[in-house]
Enzyme design. Sequence first.
Site, PDB file in Angstrom:
ATOM      1  N   HIS A  82      26.942  28.778  40.894  1.00  0.00           N
ATOM      2  CA  HIS A  82      27.948  27.708  40.915  1.00  0.00           C
ATOM      3  C   HIS A  82      27.797  26.838  39.662  1.00  0.00           C
ATOM      4  CE1 HIS A  82      29.811  28.111  44.883  1.00  0.00           C
ATOM      5  NE2 HIS A  82      28.614  28.450  45.361  1.00  0.00           N
TER       6      HIS A  82
ATOM      7  N   GLU B  14      26.114  34.953  52.985  1.00  0.00           N
ATOM      8  CA  GLU B  14      27.146  33.923  53.189  1.00  0.00           C
ATOM      9  C   GLU B  14      28.526  34.559  53.096  1.00  0.00           C
ATOM     10  OE1 GLU B  14      26.443  30.993  50.146  1.00  0.00           O
ATOM     11  OE2 GLU B  14      24.555  30.356  51.035  1.00  0.00           O
TER      12      GLU B  14
ATOM     13  N   HIS C 278      30.768  32.972  50.165  1.00  0.00           N
ATOM     14  CA  HIS C 278      30.342  32.903  48.763  1.00  0.00           C
ATOM     15  C   HIS C 278      30.734  34.161  47.992  1.00  0.00           C
ATOM     16  CE1 HIS C 278      27.714  31.740  45.362  1.00  0.00           C
ATOM     17  NE2 HIS C 278      27.620  33.054  45.225  1.00  0.00           N
TER      18      HIS C 278
END
Length: 185
Positions: A95, A159, A162
């Site tokens: 990120h 996840e 993600h």
Amino acid sequence: MPDLIAIPETDGLRISLAYATPDNLTGRPVYASGARCALRPIAADCLQRAARAARRAGLGLIVYDAYRPAAAQAVFWRLLPDPRYVADASQGSNHTRGVAVDVGLLDAGGVPLDMGTGFDDMRDQSHHDRDDLPPDAQRNRHLLLGIMLQAGFCSIPTEWWHYELPDAQEYALLPESDMVRVDVD
């Protein structure tokens, strides 16, 4: 070419940055007021392709997070130092490289689809390919996965929300940006 560009809401793409609200793993806002969704241009192009693919299926995408400042990553790592779910802040996050995005699916009316768990639910039930979820949630996860892979992203096993560019580690960590400021220590 700029390192980061702002991602606007468009038809089929809702921006709802979870870390600008208390509805996240910290239970409080992490991003300062006015935080904007931002990505590197190549990731932004992939996200737009994903939004178009979702629209073709009569759905939309909701973006929970994109570029994340290193200071925010440090907050998350202090709270949950589990590399299955949170990247070690000393190593940096994809990120923070501006090439990862957290997303979910919306139905035609703009309501989030059931994905089996909420965003930021750091339990095994958030992993892909769970046998203990209702069929609708599994179908929704697979649909999201297909949309995101087709758009050029890859997934991680832990996840469902993600997605990141392939070879994400090859991108440099980005410095703090005025687009997203951290509001907590």
